[in-house]
Design an enzyme around this catalytic site. Sequence first.
Site, mmCIF file in Angstrom:
data_model
loop_
_atom_site.group_PDB
_atom_site.id
_atom_site.type_symbol
_atom_site.label_atom_id
_atom_site.label_comp_id
_atom_site.label_asym_id
_atom_site.label_seq_id
_atom_site.Cartn_x
_atom_site.Cartn_y
_atom_site.Cartn_z
ATOM 1 N N HIS A 221 2.455 3.500 -8.947
ATOM 2 C CA HIS A 221 2.276 2.071 -9.238
ATOM 3 C C HIS A 221 3.468 1.536 -10.033
ATOM 4 C CE1 HIS A 221 -1.626 2.364 -7.521
ATOM 5 N NE2 HIS A 221 -2.175 3.037 -8.505
ATOM 6 N N ASP B 162 0.826 -1.212 0.000
ATOM 7 C CA ASP B 162 0.000 0.000 0.000
ATOM 8 C C ASP B 162 0.861 1.263 0.000
ATOM 9 O OD1 ASP B 162 -2.382 1.387 -0.031
ATOM 10 O OD2 ASP B 162 -2.631 1.361 2.139
ATOM 11 N N LEU C 69 10.428 -20.662 -4.734
ATOM 12 C CA LEU C 69 9.348 -19.847 -4.158
ATOM 13 C C LEU C 69 8.053 -19.942 -4.975
ATOM 14 C CD1 LEU C 69 8.572 -17.359 -2.203
ATOM 15 C CD2 LEU C 69 9.211 -15.934 -4.150
HETATM 16 C C1 IPE Z 1 -5.529 -2.603 -0.187
HETATM 17 O O1 IPE Z 1 -5.150 -1.296 -0.372
HETATM 18 C C2 IPE Z 1 -5.535 -3.324 -1.503
HETATM 19 C C3 IPE Z 1 -4.226 -3.541 -2.102
HETATM 20 C C4 IPE Z 1 -3.070 -3.258 -1.581
HETATM 21 C C5 IPE Z 1 -4.251 -4.162 -3.409
HETATM 22 P P1 IPE Z 1 -6.222 -0.130 -0.504
HETATM 23 O O2 IPE Z 1 -5.461 1.131 -0.652
HETATM 24 O O3 IPE Z 1 -7.178 -0.448 -1.586
HETATM 25 O O4 IPE Z 1 -6.975 -0.203 0.884
HETATM 26 P P2 IPE Z 1 -7.770 0.905 1.694
HETATM 27 O O5 IPE Z 1 -8.786 1.484 0.759
HETATM 28 O O6 IPE Z 1 -6.795 1.931 2.141
HETATM 29 O O7 IPE Z 1 -8.365 0.181 2.861
HETATM 30 C C1 IPE Z 2 -1.490 0.273 -3.359
HETATM 31 O O1 IPE Z 2 -1.292 1.647 -3.375
HETATM 32 C C2 IPE Z 2 -1.779 -0.286 -4.721
HETATM 33 C C3 IPE Z 2 -3.175 -0.677 -4.945
HETATM 34 C C4 IPE Z 2 -4.119 -0.654 -4.047
HETATM 35 C C5 IPE Z 2 -3.524 -1.142 -6.281
HETATM 36 P P1 IPE Z 2 -2.497 2.685 -3.389
HETATM 37 O O2 IPE Z 2 -2.863 2.942 -4.799
HETATM 38 O O3 IPE Z 2 -3.607 2.220 -2.533
HETATM 39 O O4 IPE Z 2 -1.804 3.972 -2.776
HETATM 40 P P2 IPE Z 2 -2.419 4.949 -1.677
HETATM 41 O O5 IPE Z 2 -2.846 4.101 -0.524
HETATM 42 O O6 IPE Z 2 -3.552 5.656 -2.316
HETATM 43 O O7 IPE Z 2 -1.289 5.857 -1.326
HETATM 44 MG MG MG Z 3 -4.031 2.444 -0.572
#
Ligand code: IPE
Ligand code: IPE
Ligand code: MG
Length: 248
Positions: free
Chosen positions: A38, A21, A132
Amino acid sequence: MSFKDKIIKEKLPNHLAIIMDGNGRWAKMRGEHRIIGHQNGVEAVKQTVEGAAELGISYLTLYAFSTENWNRPKDEVMGLMSLLVEAIENETPTLMKNNVRLQAIGDLGSLPEEVRAKLNGTISTTASNSGLTLVLALSYSSRWEIVNAVKNIAGEIAKGELSPDQISNAVFENHLTTKGIPDPELLIRTSGENRISNFLLWQIAYSELYFTELFWPDFTKEELYKALLNYQNRERRFGKTSEQLNDN
Ligand code: IPE
Ligand code: IPE
Ligand code: MG
């Protein structure tokens, strides 16, 4: 001295799961578009897969896209899907070189055809690799998975293939998309959010949780070692007392 030198090989988790995240915030901090975050997250994935494979960890599950992530702006969802296709394509030779087997969990039928085709291609190319096992959670959510398992179990009961009193933990687990994959001993989440976001709810019943403030693109092998060392210093009691564990 690297954190790696302090890791006790015999006490490594067999299965490590990660909620990757913070890509969006990483990009925002730099005045960039979320998709740049990303893109930079892919490098952290490479580092982590390589690090886990080198240590001899058996399973690494990465939460890459949740069921709820479909609700993001369309351009971000499309960007993530293209990135996925590109990464699977570019990284297949490295997976082969490092003896990594790819698997996927989630509602894979909901993925765009091109993603599914690339994914299935690499899953079969790497199927006989014995190092792995890398599990990508794609269009995954735990509530979806659990409801799906209940539907399948109910269907088997309706057909007379199973009776309600035969339902056990093991039978239930065999209907999850993680069938055959052991529960993770350690779950890491980056970005400072202390929540699970619908990930592996059944499977993490007794997992150790590790939260770091780092955004996912800043996660490195050294950070992985740090999390593993932290895990190795915990006492996993599974409901017993500390004395019981130490007497045995
Ligand atoms: C969780 O992250 C999903 C992934 C890492 C793929 P999100 O960014 O979607 O989660 P929330 O919305 O902060 O809970
Ligand atoms: C995690 O990073 C990747 C996915 C959930 C696909 P985020 O896109 O949720 O990044 P933040 O949490 O908004 O910073
Ligand atoms: Mg996120």
